[in-house]
Design a protein around this motif. Structure first.
Motif, PDB file in Angstrom:
ATOM      1  N   LEU A  90       0.842  -1.204   0.000  1.00  0.00           N
ATOM      2  CA  LEU A  90       0.000   0.000   0.000  1.00  0.00           C
ATOM      3  C   LEU A  90       0.876   1.252   0.000  1.00  0.00           C
ATOM      4  O   LEU A  90       0.617   2.207  -0.750  1.00  0.00           O
ATOM      5  CB  LEU A  90      -0.906  -0.027   1.223  1.00  0.00           C
ATOM      6  N   ALA A  91       1.925   1.253   0.814  1.00  0.00           N
ATOM      7  CA  ALA A  91       2.819   2.407   0.885  1.00  0.00           C
ATOM      8  C   ALA A  91       3.629   2.582  -0.399  1.00  0.00           C
ATOM      9  O   ALA A  91       3.949   3.704  -0.792  1.00  0.00           O
ATOM     10  CB  ALA A  91       3.763   2.257   2.078  1.00  0.00           C
ATOM     11  N   LEU A  92       3.943   1.477  -1.062  1.00  0.00           N
ATOM     12  CA  LEU A  92       4.697   1.530  -2.317  1.00  0.00           C
ATOM     13  C   LEU A  92       3.832   1.920  -3.512  1.00  0.00           C
ATOM     14  O   LEU A  92       4.355   2.222  -4.588  1.00  0.00           O
ATOM     15  CB  LEU A  92       5.342   0.170  -2.599  1.00  0.00           C
ATOM     16  N   GLY A  93       2.525   1.892  -3.347  1.00  0.00           N
ATOM     17  CA  GLY A  93       1.631   2.139  -4.468  1.00  0.00           C
ATOM     18  C   GLY A  93       1.371   0.903  -5.295  1.00  0.00           C
ATOM     19  O   GLY A  93       0.759   0.989  -6.369  1.00  0.00           O
ATOM     20  N   GLN A  94       1.809  -0.280  -4.807  1.00  0.00           N
ATOM     21  CA  GLN A  94       1.571  -1.528  -5.517  1.00  0.00           C
ATOM     22  C   GLN A  94       0.158  -2.067  -5.260  1.00  0.00           C
ATOM     23  O   GLN A  94      -0.283  -2.998  -5.915  1.00  0.00           O
ATOM     24  CB  GLN A  94       2.602  -2.579  -5.091  1.00  0.00           C
ATOM     25  N   ARG A  95      -0.508  -1.510  -4.279  1.00  0.00           N
ATOM     26  CA  ARG A  95      -1.860  -1.925  -3.913  1.00  0.00           C
ATOM     27  C   ARG A  95      -2.707  -0.672  -3.745  1.00  0.00           C
ATOM     28  O   ARG A  95      -2.259   0.307  -3.151  1.00  0.00           O
ATOM     29  CB  ARG A  95      -1.830  -2.743  -2.619  1.00  0.00           C
ATOM     30  N   GLN A  96      -3.910  -0.700  -4.249  1.00  0.00           N
ATOM     31  CA  GLN A  96      -4.824   0.433  -4.137  1.00  0.00           C
ATOM     32  C   GLN A  96      -5.958   0.076  -3.182  1.00  0.00           C
ATOM     33  O   GLN A  96      -6.748  -0.817  -3.457  1.00  0.00           O
ATOM     34  CB  GLN A  96      -5.387   0.813  -5.514  1.00  0.00           C
ATOM     35  N   GLY A  97      -6.016   0.766  -2.061  1.00  0.00           N
ATOM     36  CA  GLY A  97      -7.104   0.541  -1.127  1.00  0.00           C
ATOM     37  C   GLY A  97      -6.923  -0.711  -0.297  1.00  0.00           C
ATOM     38  O   GLY A  97      -5.967  -1.473  -0.457  1.00  0.00           O
ATOM     39  N   GLY A  98      -7.844  -0.930   0.619  1.00  0.00           N
ATOM     40  CA  GLY A  98      -7.771  -2.070   1.522  1.00  0.00           C
ATOM     41  C   GLY A  98      -8.603  -3.240   1.041  1.00  0.00           C
ATOM     42  O   GLY A  98      -8.792  -3.440  -0.162  1.00  0.00           O
ATOM     43  N   ALA A  99      -9.119  -4.007   2.004  1.00  0.00           N
ATOM     44  CA  ALA A  99      -9.933  -5.181   1.687  1.00  0.00           C
ATOM     45  C   ALA A  99     -10.799  -5.488   2.900  1.00  0.00           C
ATOM     46  O   ALA A  99     -10.435  -5.167   4.031  1.00  0.00           O
ATOM     47  CB  ALA A  99      -9.054  -6.369   1.336  1.00  0.00           C
ATOM     48  N   MET A 100     -11.940  -6.115   2.664  1.00  0.00           N
ATOM     49  CA  MET A 100     -12.774  -6.541   3.780  1.00  0.00           C
ATOM     50  C   MET A 100     -12.085  -7.645   4.566  1.00  0.00           C
ATOM     51  O   MET A 100     -12.084  -7.654   5.792  1.00  0.00           O
ATOM     52  CB  MET A 100     -14.132  -7.024   3.260  1.00  0.00           C
ATOM     53  N   ILE A 101     -11.510  -8.605   3.843  1.00  0.00           N
ATOM     54  CA  ILE A 101     -10.749  -9.698   4.458  1.00  0.00           C
ATOM     55  C   ILE A 101      -9.500  -9.923   3.620  1.00  0.00           C
ATOM     56  O   ILE A 101      -9.578 -10.044   2.395  1.00  0.00           O
ATOM     57  CB  ILE A 101     -11.570 -11.015   4.511  1.00  0.00           C
ATOM     58  N   HIS A 102      -8.356  -9.958   4.269  1.00  0.00           N
ATOM     59  CA  HIS A 102      -7.106 -10.215   3.557  1.00  0.00           C
ATOM     60  C   HIS A 102      -6.321 -11.264   4.320  1.00  0.00           C
ATOM     61  O   HIS A 102      -5.970 -11.075   5.480  1.00  0.00           O
ATOM     62  CB  HIS A 102      -6.274  -8.937   3.426  1.00  0.00           C
ATOM     63  N   PHE A 103      -6.073 -12.383   3.653  1.00  0.00           N
ATOM     64  CA  PHE A 103      -5.242 -13.433   4.252  1.00  0.00           C
ATOM     65  C   PHE A 103      -4.606 -14.219   3.117  1.00  0.00           C
ATOM     66  O   PHE A 103      -5.170 -15.184   2.610  1.00  0.00           O
ATOM     67  CB  PHE A 103      -6.069 -14.365   5.141  1.00  0.00           C
ATOM     68  N   THR A 104      -3.415 -13.769   2.714  1.00  0.00           N
ATOM     69  CA  THR A 104      -2.716 -14.384   1.585  1.00  0.00           C
ATOM     70  C   THR A 104      -1.282 -14.680   1.983  1.00  0.00           C
ATOM     71  O   THR A 104      -0.597 -13.799   2.526  1.00  0.00           O
ATOM     72  CB  THR A 104      -2.704 -13.437   0.363  1.00  0.00           C
ATOM     73  N   PHE A 105      -0.840 -15.893   1.716  1.00  0.00           N
ATOM     74  CA  PHE A 105       0.562 -16.236   1.959  1.00  0.00           C
ATOM     75  C   PHE A 105       1.111 -16.864   0.678  1.00  0.00           C
ATOM     76  O   PHE A 105       1.057 -18.069   0.478  1.00  0.00           O
ATOM     77  CB  PHE A 105       0.729 -17.208   3.130  1.00  0.00           C
TER      78      PHE A 105
END
Length: 282
Positions: A90-105
């Motif tokens: 998010l800080a790098l600009g590689q992601r836009q906005g958040g998510a309701m649920i985020h769990f990725t490995f």
């Protein structure tokens, strides 16, 4: 040599964090819930076992509990890799906005995990030596010659751990996610000549949040202390254990600030320092 503007970096890190607080919460809340519940369970069930075994003079009895604590450390590191990867993107600009649920490995989280583990493994011998020298200082007494030497060794080891922690981990996250270089070498070389500025940045972003946490914890456990008496470490530890649900909840609620400030400060510093590689031995 590039230099980091300390005050401007701290200000920008706070601006990013508060502007994106909702997105950060959405990205980290699920792994943070898992971490908080796991920490509470492990601390309540196994932390006491280790302390009891050591107090009884039978450290071998702590073996299963130590193994459980180590496995939780790995799980906690993986959960933090998930959270830090998302917030740093998010800080790098590689992601836009958040998510309701985020769990990725995935591959990126695995890369963050193994580099964080590598730094922890590198620092572990110094940390263990510091604990050993602290124990010797307490056993010998700080006023004795042997205790004084042990205290000096403890201080030198603590300073060395701070130095290597800053040099290796300050820019670790953006280097992992935005560069294709040998991560620890690149993180080390980029920070050459900026140790004090980097330390100033991370103290500046961390201290206000942790002061709030310390005052809140003091308010939580203060009711159990004897008025006018200096509490012993054992008394403070016992009160922390008794109030662990409230303390765990407090850590949960400040986590978005801590992770947002840490990741954004790292990215801002990296942007200011990235460029041609410098001497690895600088």
């Amino acid at each position: 040599m590039r230099q980091i503007p300390v005050i401007a970096t701290i200000r920008e890190a706070y601006s990013f964090t508060f502007a994106n607080l909702g997105a950060i919460i959405g990205l980290i809340w699920l792994p943070m819930v898992l971490y908080t519940v796991g920490e509470f369970f492990i601390t309540q069930n196994y932390g006491n076992q280790v302390q009891a075994a050591i107090a009884a003079g039978n450290p071998n009895a702590a073996g299963p509990a130590v193994l459980a604590l180590f496995l939780f450390f790995l799980a906690a590191l993986a959960l933090h890799a998930i959270m830090l990867t998302a917030v740093t993107q998010l800080a790098l600009g590689q992601r836009q906005g958040g998510a309701m649920i985020h769990f990725t490995f995935g591959a990126l989280e695995w890369r963050v995990f193994r580099n964080l583990f590598g730094v922890a493994l590198f620092l572990l011998p110094g940390y263990l030596l510091m604990l050993l020298s602290t124990g010797r200082a307490e056993a010998a007494g700080a006023a004795s010659a042997q205790g004084g030497v042990a205290l000096l060794v403890t201080l030198l080891l603590a300073l060395a751990l701070i130095y290597f922690s800053v040099r290796l981990s300050a820019l670790l996250l953006p280097v992992v996610l935005a560069e294709e270089k040998s991560v620890l070498v690149r993180a080390w070389t980029l920070t050459a000549g900026n140790f004090w500025r980097l330390l100033g940045v991370f103290v500046g972003v961390a201290v206000p949040v942790y002061l709030v946490v310390i005052f809140a914890m003091a308010a939580i456990i203060g009711g159990g202390l004897t008025p006018g008496a200096m509490p012993t470490p054992d008394e403070v530890s016992a009160l922390q254990q008794a109030n662990m649900p409230l303390i765990s909840g407090l850590k949960f609620f400040v986590a978005p600030l801590v992770l947002g400030l840490t990741a954004s400060a790292s990215v801002i510093c990296w942007r200011g320092l990235k460029g041609p590689s410098v001497d690895v031995f600088a």
